[in-house]
Design a protein around this motif. Structure first.
Motif, PDB file in Angstrom:
ATOM      1  N   GLN A 175      50.231  -6.799  80.475  1.00 25.85           N
ATOM      2  CA  GLN A 175      51.629  -7.128  80.711  1.00 25.85           C
ATOM      3  C   GLN A 175      52.428  -7.079  79.413  1.00 25.85           C
ATOM      4  O   GLN A 175      53.556  -6.561  79.380  1.00 25.85           O
ATOM      5  CB  GLN A 175      51.739  -8.521  81.347  1.00 25.85           C
TER       6      GLN A 175
ATOM      7  N   ASP B 152      55.259  -4.289  78.595  1.00 23.98           N
ATOM      8  CA  ASP B 152      56.587  -4.795  78.267  1.00 23.98           C
ATOM      9  C   ASP B 152      57.099  -4.175  76.968  1.00 23.98           C
ATOM     10  O   ASP B 152      58.259  -3.738  76.878  1.00 23.98           O
ATOM     11  CB  ASP B 152      56.528  -6.317  78.146  1.00 23.98           C
TER      12      ASP B 152
ATOM     13  N   ALA C 148      54.035 -14.699  77.962  1.00 22.07           N
ATOM     14  CA  ALA C 148      53.710 -13.906  79.150  1.00 22.07           C
ATOM     15  C   ALA C 148      52.829 -14.697  80.106  1.00 22.07           C
ATOM     16  O   ALA C 148      53.042 -14.685  81.330  1.00 22.07           O
ATOM     17  CB  ALA C 148      53.021 -12.606  78.740  1.00 22.07           C
TER      18      ALA C 148
ATOM     19  N   LEU D 262      53.997 -15.691  83.894  1.00 23.19           N
ATOM     20  CA  LEU D 262      53.218 -15.258  85.056  1.00 23.19           C
ATOM     21  C   LEU D 262      52.768 -16.455  85.890  1.00 23.19           C
ATOM     22  O   LEU D 262      52.808 -16.426  87.126  1.00 23.19           O
ATOM     23  CB  LEU D 262      52.012 -14.449  84.597  1.00 23.19           C
TER      24      LEU D 262
END
Length: 202
Positions: free
Chosen positions: A82, A86, A124, A128
């Motif tokens: 992720q 990103d 992150a 999440l």
């Protein structure tokens, strides 16, 4: 990415795999040898031993480490990916020129309008967790388990079946034998000199 993010940008998402490897390596070796001793016993196998062939019980013990590794690696891999995606999306948006900057101002999610969502791995993980709940960290667990089973089966099985052979070749090579003889000669010579000196002093 190197142009827009710099050298540091190439290492975004490094934290999760480093933590993952520290945890995994502290567990999988112990887990493998525990399973190996119960399935195949402690006797050496493979090259350089009396059991020269493949011992499939050792392979089974190595494969059994896979699910444990997957339980540890899946959350870390998810966060790492992720963060890297990103950063990659932001890098493409930053290099899109004036049109891209206009889209960013308009908060357009299309190419060139991407805004970074995460400031780092910890951010992150929290985002999440807050958005999807704890189950998100197990996404892809099944595929990851298969991968870890295959990897550990190859890794530990290869190691166990060749390590004794390398030891045998090493300790029986002419170079090592010559070093041993030279070391013994030097040791005995120095011992004799030391004894003679002690006798002379006495």
């Amino acid at each position: 990415m190197a142009r827009t993010e710099g050298v540091a940008g190439m290492y975004r998402g490094l934290g999760p795999p480093v933590c993952m490897m520290m945890v995994m390596n502290s567990m999988n070796f112990g887990a493998f040898y525990w399973a190996r001793d119960r399935l195949a016993g402690p006797e050496p196998v493979g090259w350089g031993t009396e059991k020269g062939g493949i011992d499939w019980r050792v392979v089974a013990a190595a494969t059994s480490v896979g699910p444990l590794c997957a339980m540890v690696s899946t959350p870390f891999e998810l966060v790492k990916l992720q963060v890297q995606l990103d950063a990659a999306n932001h890098s493409r948006g930053s290099g899109a020129g004036a049109a891209g900057k206009m889209k960013m101002k308009q908060n357009d999610p299309s190419a060139g309008g991407y805004r970074r969502k995460y400031s780092g791995s910890a951010h992150a993980a929290r985002a999440l967790m807050n958005t999807y709940g704890p189950r998100v960290f197990m996404l892809g667990h099944g595929v990851n388990t298969v991968r870890e089973c295959v990897f550990n089966a190859v890794f530990f099985s290869t190691f166990e079946h060749v390590v004794h052979g390398f030891r045998y070749v090493y300790f029986n090579s002419r170079t090592v034998q010559a070093i041993r003889l030279t070391s013994c000669f030097v040791y005995r010579r120095n011992l004799g000199v030391s004894q003679a000196a002690a006798t002379a002093i006495a």
